[in-house]
Write an enzyme that holds these catalytic residues in place. Structure first.
Site, PDB file in Angstrom:
ATOM      1  N   CYS A  80     -52.613 -70.432  42.644  1.00  0.00           N
ATOM      2  CA  CYS A  80     -52.889 -70.703  41.225  1.00  0.00           C
ATOM      3  C   CYS A  80     -52.629 -69.445  40.380  1.00  0.00           C
ATOM      4  O   CYS A  80     -51.491 -69.033  40.267  1.00  0.00           O
ATOM      5  CB  CYS A  80     -54.284 -71.275  41.062  1.00  0.00           C
ATOM      6  SG  CYS A  80     -54.422 -72.230  39.556  1.00  0.00           S
ATOM      7  N   HIS A 171     -55.499 -75.109  44.504  1.00  0.00           N
ATOM      8  CA  HIS A 171     -56.559 -74.323  45.158  1.00  0.00           C
ATOM      9  C   HIS A 171     -56.782 -74.843  46.577  1.00  0.00           C
ATOM     10  O   HIS A 171     -57.627 -75.716  46.776  1.00  0.00           O
ATOM     11  CB  HIS A 171     -57.862 -74.447  44.364  1.00  0.00           C
ATOM     12  CG  HIS A 171     -57.888 -73.647  43.110  1.00  0.00           C
ATOM     13  ND1 HIS A 171     -58.514 -72.429  43.004  1.00  0.00           N
ATOM     14  CD2 HIS A 171     -57.356 -73.879  41.900  1.00  0.00           C
ATOM     15  CE1 HIS A 171     -58.369 -71.948  41.792  1.00  0.00           C
ATOM     16  NE2 HIS A 171     -57.672 -72.813  41.088  1.00  0.00           N
ATOM     17  N   GLU A 173     -58.340 -73.496  48.867  1.00  0.00           N
ATOM     18  CA  GLU A 173     -59.625 -72.996  49.396  1.00  0.00           C
ATOM     19  C   GLU A 173     -60.802 -73.881  48.983  1.00  0.00           C
ATOM     20  O   GLU A 173     -61.912 -73.657  49.427  1.00  0.00           O
ATOM     21  CB  GLU A 173     -59.851 -71.544  48.932  1.00  0.00           C
ATOM     22  CG  GLU A 173     -60.333 -71.356  47.500  1.00  0.00           C
ATOM     23  CD  GLU A 173     -59.262 -71.601  46.426  1.00  0.00           C
ATOM     24  OE1 GLU A 173     -58.142 -72.031  46.753  1.00  0.00           O
ATOM     25  OE2 GLU A 173     -59.577 -71.379  45.241  1.00  0.00           O
TER      26      GLU A 173
HETATM   27  N1  GLN Z   1     -54.858 -71.117  34.013  1.00  0.00           N
HETATM   28  C1  GLN Z   1     -54.967 -69.927  34.808  1.00  0.00           C
HETATM   29  C2  GLN Z   1     -53.924 -68.891  34.382  1.00  0.00           C
HETATM   30  O1  GLN Z   1     -52.999 -69.203  33.682  1.00  0.00           O
HETATM   31  C3  GLN Z   1     -54.823 -70.237  36.282  1.00  0.00           C
HETATM   32  C4  GLN Z   1     -55.902 -71.214  36.690  1.00  0.00           C
HETATM   33  C5  GLN Z   1     -56.387 -71.082  38.086  1.00  0.00           C
HETATM   34  O2  GLN Z   1     -56.170 -70.075  38.783  1.00  0.00           O
HETATM   35  N2  GLN Z   1     -57.109 -72.092  38.511  1.00  0.00           N
HETATM   36  O3  GLN Z   1     -54.060 -67.771  34.747  1.00  0.00           O
END
Ligand code: GLN
Length: 202
Positions: A80, A171, A173
């Site tokens: 992410c 995610h 995890e």
């Molecule tokens: N929206 C976050 C970003 O742009 C990432 C979101 C996340 O890690 N769940 O950094």
């Protein structure tokens, strides 16, 4: 051999990654200082907020240290926000952070309606679908020739690998299924085995 995996612990979902790595049988520990990178065989950069993680990485010297970690052939897994941190290009012109993976990413790419959702994903290299949790997730808009696409959701790339760099939009995890962590641990085991062969001068 039991490999040691660090989870960058500046901000974001750290404890959950540590649990997921431990479920695979590998060791896991939070990383707060660059000196801790030395003893690791692999590093996870967790989800959270990429601008914040990037800022803290600059402040504590992690940008150069993690680039060196990658140059040493040690695997890195960005999830992410961690995927955004790994990318060479961020759509919209934002300054890249580590700039290691040859891909362009779009932040918060699934819009307000689909800010958070779960789905079962086919991921290349895993023998069954993986439950994936997306939270204000980025997507990978384009990849360079050295990047292998591992998973696509609704026509968008959500997981990819470039040699020893692994990245996913979701995610892994946040579920009990550690299959993608096991995949990453196998990358770290392979890198560690190669290194010890080289050190013996074989
Ligand atoms: N929206 C976050 C970003 O742009 C990432 C979101 C996340 O890690 N769940 O950094």
């Amino acid at each position: 051999m039991t490999v040691k995996i660090g989870v960058l612990a500046l901000q974001g979902a750290v404890a959950e990654h540590i649990r997921s790595v431990q479920r695979t049988g590998a060791e896991a520990s939070p990383v707060k200082r660059v000196e801790q990178l030395e003893e690791l065989h692999g590093l996870i950069i967790p989800g959270g907020e990429s601008t914040t993680i990037g800022k803290l990485m600059r402040k504590y010297g992690f940008i150069e240290a993690i680039r060196q970690f990658a140059a040493d052939g040690k695997p890195i897994f960005g999830t992410c926000a961690g995927l955004i941190v790994l990318a060479q290009r961020i759509d919209g012109g934002e300054e890249p952070h580590l700039g290691l993976m040859d891909m362009t990413v779009v932040r918060n790419a699934f819009g307000r309606q689909r800010e958070s959702f779960e789905t079962d994903l086919e991921v290349a290299g895993l023998d069954r679908p993986l439950r994936a949790v997306f939270i204000r997730a980025p997507l990978i808009k384009e990849v360079g020739p050295g990047v292998e696409v591992l998973s696509v959701y609704n026509g968008e790339i959500v997981a990819a690998r470039q040699n020893r760099l692994l990245a996913c939009s979701f995610h892994p995890e946040l579920t009990d299924d550690s299959a993608l962590h096991a995949y990453f641990v196998a990358m770290a085991e392979e890198a560690a085995a190669e290194k010890s062969v080289n050190q013996r001068g074989v």
